[in-house]
Design a protein around this motif. Structure first.
Motif: not given
Length: 182
Positions: A48-53
């Motif tokens: 997804g777009a959330d690189d820090g997950y």
């Protein structure tokens, strides 16, 4: 060397090679050991777009107590029941008589976190924390995150509302005995 000895040696060699390959793959996916004296590894792949997950997820796992196999086995049925409550949550309240729905109400004003919390309450998990994910939560942005106390553990996860897809797992408790950070 006997045929049985050669087969045993071949099996050991194959398992050694497979273990090395697995370690390389875990390393490439960002796997890291959880603590200096632990045999747990964390590997996370999220597109997804959330690189820090994945980083937030790993940091959360490191802070939690480690569950034993006995604990996991003992709590697995409860974890499945809570997971099913999250997956079947609806923003509507159904009233039924003898299994037949007689009335549906509350569909317009209920938020996703309220619907999931209500479903968990009804399933017997009234202490659950359910909220829109925050920047420090072990969940992708713009999802609903939940922490459900189950005996000495927690079902921790996230879901995309109303699609129902997400991720979850049985985890140990955080310091202070919670399932999600305050």
């Amino acid at each position: 060397m006997t045929r049985r000895g050669i087969i045993a040696l071949a099996v050991v060699a194959v398992l050694t090679v497979l273990g090395g390959v697995a370690a390389l793959i875990i390393g490439m996916l960002g796997g890291s050991p959880v603590g200096p004296h632990s045999n747990r590894y964390i590997s996370c792949a999220y597109t997804g777009a959330d690189d820090g997950y994945c980083d937030r997820f790993a940091e959360d796992v490191v802070r939690r107590t480690e569950l034993t196999d006995e604990q996991r086995n003992r709590l697995e049925a409860d974890a499945r029941k809570a997971q099913q409550a999250v997956q079947l949550a609806s923003p509507c309240v159904e009233e039924s008589t003898q299994g037949v729905v007689t009335r549906i109400h509350g569909c317009s004003g209920q938020s996703a976190d309220e619907a999931i919390r209500l479903a968990l309450d009804r399933a017997g998990y009234p202490g659950a924390v359910v909220r829109k994910s925050r920047a420090d939560d072990p969940a992708p942005h713009d999802t609903i995150v939940f922490g459900v106390p189950i005996a000495d553990a927690c079902l921790v996860g996230w879901t995309v509302w109303p699609a129902g897809n997400g991720g979850y797992g049985l985890q140990g408790r955080l310091p202070g005995d919670g399932c999600l950070s305050a």
